[in-house]
Write a protein that holds these residues in place. Structure first.
Motif, short mmCIF file in Angstrom:
data_model
loop_
_atom_site.label_atom_id
_atom_site.label_comp_id
_atom_site.label_asym_id
_atom_site.label_seq_id
_atom_site.Cartn_x
_atom_site.Cartn_y
_atom_site.Cartn_z
N LYS A 96 2.41 -11.29 0.34
CA LYS A 96 1.50 -10.28 0.86
C LYS A 96 1.46 -10.41 2.38
O LYS A 96 1.93 -11.41 2.92
N GLY A 97 0.89 -9.40 3.02
CA GLY A 97 0.83 -9.46 4.47
C GLY A 97 0.19 -10.75 4.96
O GLY A 97 0.63 -11.36 5.92
N GLU A 98 -0.86 -11.18 4.26
CA GLU A 98 -1.62 -12.33 4.73
C GLU A 98 -1.29 -13.62 4.00
O GLU A 98 -1.79 -14.69 4.37
N TYR A 129 4.59 -7.41 0.68
CA TYR A 129 3.71 -6.28 0.30
C TYR A 129 2.73 -6.09 1.46
O TYR A 129 1.58 -6.46 1.39
N GLY A 130 3.24 -5.57 2.56
CA GLY A 130 2.44 -5.42 3.78
C GLY A 130 3.40 -5.22 4.93
O GLY A 130 4.61 -5.51 4.82
N VAL A 131 2.88 -4.73 6.05
CA VAL A 131 3.75 -4.53 7.21
C VAL A 131 3.88 -5.82 8.02
O VAL A 131 4.93 -6.11 8.59
N GLY A 132 2.80 -6.61 8.07
CA GLY A 132 2.80 -7.83 8.88
C GLY A 132 3.55 -8.95 8.16
O GLY A 132 3.22 -9.27 7.01
N LEU A 156 1.49 2.56 5.47
CA LEU A 156 0.08 2.19 5.60
C LEU A 156 -0.52 2.52 6.97
O LEU A 156 -1.71 2.32 7.20
N ARG A 169 -4.89 -9.03 12.98
CA ARG A 169 -4.95 -10.35 12.36
C ARG A 169 -6.00 -11.16 13.10
O ARG A 169 -6.14 -11.02 14.33
N HIS A 174 -10.43 -7.54 4.78
CA HIS A 174 -9.00 -7.25 4.97
C HIS A 174 -8.57 -6.11 4.03
O HIS A 174 -7.68 -6.28 3.20
N SER A 193 -5.61 -1.35 4.40
CA SER A 193 -4.59 -0.59 3.66
C SER A 193 -5.02 -0.37 2.21
O SER A 193 -4.23 0.14 1.40
N ARG A 249 -1.74 1.72 -1.43
CA ARG A 249 -1.22 0.54 -2.13
C ARG A 249 -0.09 0.93 -3.10
O ARG A 249 0.84 0.17 -3.31
N MET A 267 2.90 1.30 -0.87
CA MET A 267 3.37 -0.02 -0.43
C MET A 267 4.12 -0.72 -1.57
O MET A 267 5.18 -1.31 -1.38
C1 8YV Z 1 -1.98 -6.59 3.37
C2 8YV Z 1 -1.65 -6.30 5.70
O1 8YV Z 1 -0.63 -6.67 3.21
O2 8YV Z 1 0.19 -4.85 5.83
C3 8YV Z 1 -0.35 -5.87 6.26
O3 8YV Z 1 0.16 -6.56 7.14
O4 8YV Z 1 -2.25 -7.19 6.21
C4 8YV Z 1 -2.24 -5.66 4.50
O5 8YV Z 1 -1.76 -4.39 4.26
C5 8YV Z 1 -2.64 -6.14 2.14
O6 8YV Z 1 -3.88 -6.73 2.13
C6 8YV Z 1 -1.89 -6.54 0.90
O7 8YV Z 1 -1.70 -7.89 0.87
#
Ligand code: 8YV
Length: 315
Positions: free
Chosen positions: A53-55, A75-78, A101, A234, A281, A284, A290, A293
């Motif tokens: 995940k992103g985080e 599953y996230g952009v970061g 997102l 973040r 958090h 998105s 979701r 994503m």
């Molecule tokens: C998380 C996010 O990915 O895209 C990102 O970087 O921080 C969020 O979209 C989202 O909470 C799913 O984990």
């Protein structure tokens, strides 16, 4: 034994993604595993893909525990929680979910800005606790439209925030290493240089080592008294101790925060401020985004397994 490739699912995913992934992969739900070491040991020779995940990411130790890993699909952009160098060194591809997102996170930034400035929390409580009838009108709040907005990190999300803020008649400035051509916004080289020129200060920079502490103590101390502080990027991007201090001393008017250090065990002091709006958090976190994503993450995983080009590769 199944002939489907193995996929380590590091963080929780919606059922619709798990159901779709289960058609192509044998899933190992890491976040649910009581004995994580045993799951890695059992998957050592079969797991070839990891979803993060992103985080919640993947470090070199996780990659080494699963030496057949070919792809980490975020599953996230970061991708700041993934050790990209370690992935590169091991020939592991990394993908993320850009664009799908962007608008959602920009909506959250505007919501936090408005909720913080107009004191949505107090207005809501004013009705619910009977204050409206007992005391009359709620205390006055602060305007957002027409104010000066500073955006830290004018990437895809920062630009989408700018587009919305322009419709609010806001005067927009941003900080970044260099000016971006073709934009009618004022450029400042650092967050500290930007801060004294704005009423609303919105952080939307990407996370990771390059932006750790970018919004430093100097930037927070340079904010105008009563400024509205928003963060949808973040927790690591902001000097959180300095932010807490500014809130404690009443130097900031209000804050709207979607991201923190040590999520979900955030610093409990954030809960003590009546002028801070908190979100878990969730920028998105709509069903529509979701789903988009999840689809993009799955398409990357399937492309890798099928030997097709990846859609949104970082590494
Ligand atoms: C998380 C996010 O990915 O895209 C990102 O970087 O921080 C969020 O979209 C989202 O909470 C799913 O984990």
């Amino acid at each position: 034994m199944s002939d489907k490739p193995g996929l380590l699912v590091v963080g929780e995913l919606p059922d619709w993604d798990l159901e779709a992934l289960a058609k192509r992969f044998t899933l190992h739900l890491y976040w649910q595993a009581a004995d994580k070491a045993a799951m890695l040991e059992a998957g050592r020779d079969s797991i070839v893909a990891i979803s993060t995940k992103g985080e919640i990411g993947a470090d070199a130790a996780l990659m080494d525990a699963l030496p057949r890993t070919r792809i980490i699909a975020c599953y996230g952009v970061g991708v700041d929680a993934i050790d990209l160098e370690a992935a590169r060194a091991r020939g592991i591809r990394v993908t993320n979910t850009p664009d799908v997102l962007t608008e959602e996170v920009a909506d959250m930034a505007m919501m936090l800005m408005m909720a913080a400035a107009r004191n949505l929390r107090l207005g809501e409580a004013w009705i619910r606790d009977g204050s409206w009838q007992a005391k009359g009108a709620m205390p006055l709040t602060t305007r957002v439209w027409g104010k000066r907005l500073g955006i830290v990190g004018l990437g895809r999300i920062g630009k989408a925030i700018g587009k919305r803020a322009a419709a609010f008649g806001m005067d927009i400035a941003y900080s970044g290493r260099s000016p971006q051509p073709g934009l009618p916004y004022t450029h400042y080289p650092t967050p500290a240089a930007l801060a004294p020129h704005v009423d609303v200060f919105c952080v939307s920079a990407a996370g990771g080592a390059a932006t750790r502490g970018l919004v430093d103590r100097a930037a927070i101390e340079a904010l105008n008294p009563g400024a509205i502080f928003v963060n949808v990027s973040r927790g690591t991007v902001v000097d959180e101790a300095a932010l807490l201090e500014a809130l404690r001393d009443g130097r900031i008017g209000a804050a709207g925060l979607d991201v923190f250090l040590n999520e979900p065990a955030i610093d409990p002091e954030f809960l003590t401020f009546p002028n801070v709006v908190l979100q878990p958090h969730a920028a998105s976190g709509t069903v529509e985004t979701r789903k988009d994503m999840g689809r993009l993450m799955r398409e990357n995983l399937e492309a890798q397994i099928d030997g097709r080009p990846l859609l949104t590769a970082i590494v």
